[in-house]
Design a protein around this motif. Structure first.
Motif, PDB file in Angstrom:
ATOM      1  N   VAL A 247       0.822  -1.208   0.000  1.00 53.75           N
ATOM      2  CA  VAL A 247       0.000   0.000   0.000  1.00 53.75           C
ATOM      3  C   VAL A 247       0.859   1.262   0.000  1.00 53.75           C
ATOM      4  O   VAL A 247       0.591   2.198  -0.774  1.00 53.75           O
ATOM      5  N   LEU A 248       1.863   1.329   0.850  1.00 54.48           N
ATOM      6  CA  LEU A 248       2.637   2.570   0.983  1.00 54.48           C
ATOM      7  C   LEU A 248       3.283   3.023  -0.327  1.00 54.48           C
ATOM      8  O   LEU A 248       3.282   4.219  -0.629  1.00 54.48           O
ATOM      9  N   PRO A 249       3.843   2.126  -1.145  1.00 57.15           N
ATOM     10  CA  PRO A 249       4.390   2.596  -2.430  1.00 57.15           C
ATOM     11  C   PRO A 249       3.346   3.157  -3.376  1.00 57.15           C
ATOM     12  O   PRO A 249       3.685   3.873  -4.318  1.00 57.15           O
ATOM     13  N   ARG A 250       2.068   2.838  -3.141  1.00 58.40           N
ATOM     14  CA  ARG A 250       1.025   3.349  -4.024  1.00 58.40           C
ATOM     15  C   ARG A 250       0.850   4.856  -3.855  1.00 58.40           C
ATOM     16  O   ARG A 250       0.323   5.513  -4.748  1.00 58.40           O
ATOM     17  N   ARG A 251       1.268   5.414  -2.718  1.00 57.77           N
ATOM     18  CA  ARG A 251       1.114   6.848  -2.500  1.00 57.77           C
ATOM     19  C   ARG A 251       1.983   7.649  -3.469  1.00 57.77           C
ATOM     20  O   ARG A 251       1.508   8.603  -4.069  1.00 57.77           O
ATOM     21  N   PRO A 252       3.258   7.289  -3.665  1.00 62.09           N
ATOM     22  CA  PRO A 252       4.017   8.004  -4.692  1.00 62.09           C
ATOM     23  C   PRO A 252       3.826   7.457  -6.099  1.00 62.09           C
ATOM     24  O   PRO A 252       3.878   8.206  -7.075  1.00 62.09           O
ATOM     25  N   LEU A 253       3.581   6.144  -6.241  1.00 61.62           N
ATOM     26  CA  LEU A 253       3.597   5.519  -7.559  1.00 61.62           C
ATOM     27  C   LEU A 253       2.227   5.423  -8.202  1.00 61.62           C
ATOM     28  O   LEU A 253       2.125   5.327  -9.424  1.00 61.62           O
ATOM     29  N   GLY A 254       1.150   5.421  -7.403  1.00 56.32           N
ATOM     30  CA  GLY A 254      -0.175   5.228  -7.956  1.00 56.32           C
ATOM     31  C   GLY A 254      -0.528   3.759  -8.066  1.00 56.32           C
ATOM     32  O   GLY A 254       0.225   2.869  -7.659  1.00 56.32           O
ATOM     33  N   ILE A 255      -1.703   3.474  -8.635  1.00 52.15           N
ATOM     34  CA  ILE A 255      -2.246   2.117  -8.702  1.00 52.15           C
ATOM     35  C   ILE A 255      -2.095   1.564 -10.115  1.00 52.15           C
ATOM     36  O   ILE A 255      -2.255   2.285 -11.099  1.00 52.15           O
ATOM     37  N   THR A 256      -1.801   0.290 -10.205  1.00 54.51           N
ATOM     38  CA  THR A 256      -1.778  -0.412 -11.483  1.00 54.51           C
ATOM     39  C   THR A 256      -2.676  -1.642 -11.388  1.00 54.51           C
ATOM     40  O   THR A 256      -2.946  -2.152 -10.295  1.00 54.51           O
ATOM     41  N   THR A 257      -3.143  -2.118 -12.534  1.00 55.23           N
ATOM     42  CA  THR A 257      -4.107  -3.220 -12.534  1.00 55.23           C
ATOM     43  C   THR A 257      -3.490  -4.537 -12.074  1.00 55.23           C
ATOM     44  O   THR A 257      -4.222  -5.454 -11.715  1.00 55.23           O
TER      45      THR A 257
END
Length: 323
Positions: A247-257
């Motif tokens: 979850v934490l890397p999604r804050r800078p990187l965003g979401i991927t499928t």
């Protein structure tokens, strides 16, 4: 073009007698004014990534699609896209996902696709204007030196009457046209994909409720956005069963499928909806803000007439600052 204009104005200022150090200092001061907007833009990217990790945005879209009724298609097209764009801060994102599905519904019902598209655009831009997560709303507030929530409140004076009028027109037109009882193939397909890809529960409404409460209480936008993002991270861990390292890397990187249970095998509509957010996604908007403020402050150089007896004379004094 904005950077070129800034360079041109800087050259003109130097040509008119301003020192180069004064010009660069003035540019720095103006960019400093844009710093709150830049921080908010970065935080918007973080919060969208967090909301997607918690599946809050798919929940909002799912609710909007499930409420679609044949007799009120036009009104619901406006309302659904307005809600989604308000809670995501993007008009193109909501129009390009849920809006495309709703125009497919209109085609299946044999009603006007053009009117449905107009309702989608109306709702998308209403939400984008009134959203504290919108890039343009934040940047324009900073550029005008206005408080973000004051700006949104004053936009209500023009946006609300226009929206009410649009709802009335869409309601009258929709009720008079009716439509067939065809199944909403596009909407049903998206909802089925939602059910297999996400764990959707009303608890996922907590992050947008934090933003709504902060807006009503007029709390600092950065604090409100950070609090909402933190709540979304907790929901992603508890409800979705995600790990902290995911979850934490999604804050800078965003979401991927590829984060979904389907392993990246998703439709184009779901891919467009899911793959968004993250701090990095705001680099383009941030550079735009930087370039927009990249110009020297408007001022006149100090000029002295030939009759000046000393630099302290009135004729040599710099012009008084205007209000």
């Amino acid at each position: 073009m904005l950077v070129l204009a800034g360079v041109l104005f800087a050259g003109l200022a130097v040509a008119r007698g301003a020192r180069f150090e004064q010009v660069t200092t003035g540019m720095g001061e103006k960019i400093k004014q844009a710093l709150p907007a830049i921080l908010i833009l970065f935080m918007i990217g973080v919060i969208i990534g967090s909301w997607m990790a918690a599946r809050t945005i798919p929940l909002l879209v799912s609710y909007g699609l499930r409420l679609t009724d044949p007799s009120f298609l036009y009104v619901l097209a406006l309302a659904t896209t307005a809600v989604v764009s308000t809670f995501t801060g993007t008009s193109w994102g909501s129009a390009g996902t849920i809006g495309v599905a709703l125009t497919g519904v209109a085609a299946a019902m044999d009603v006007s696709v053009a009117v449905t598209a107009g309702a989608v655009v109306s709702g998308a831009y209403f939400g984008d204007k009134m959203s504290p997560l919108s890039d343009t709303t934040n940047v324009s507030a900073v550029a005008a030196g206005a408080n973000l929530y004051e700006r949104i409140r004053h936009m209500l004076y023009t946006t609300t009457p226009a929206s009410v009028l649009a709802v009335v027109v869409y309601l009258i037109v929709g009720r008079s046209l009716g439509g067939s009882d065809a199944k909403f193939g596009d909407v049903e397909a998206i909802l089925t994909e939602f059910d297999t890809s996400f764990v959707l529960t009303p608890w996922l409404l907590l992050p947008p409720l934090v933003v709504l409460a902060g807006s009503i209480l007029r709390k600092p936008p950065l604090v409100v956005l950070f609090a909402s993002s933190t709540v979304a991270v907790v929901l992603a861990l508890v409800v979705q069963g995600s790990s902290l390292g995911t979850v934490l890397p999604r804050r800078p990187l965003g979401i991927t499928t590829d984060m979904l249970p389907t392993g990246g095998e998703t439709s184009d509509a779901l891919t467009t909806l899911v793959e968004r957010g993250g701090l990095y996604s705001k680099y383009t908007a941030t550079f735009f803000v930087f370039a927009a403020f990249f110009s020297p402050p408007a001022s006149r150089p100090r000029r002295c007439c030939a009759s000046c007896s000393s630099p302290s004379s009135a004729a040599c004094a710099p012009p008084a600052a205007s209000s």
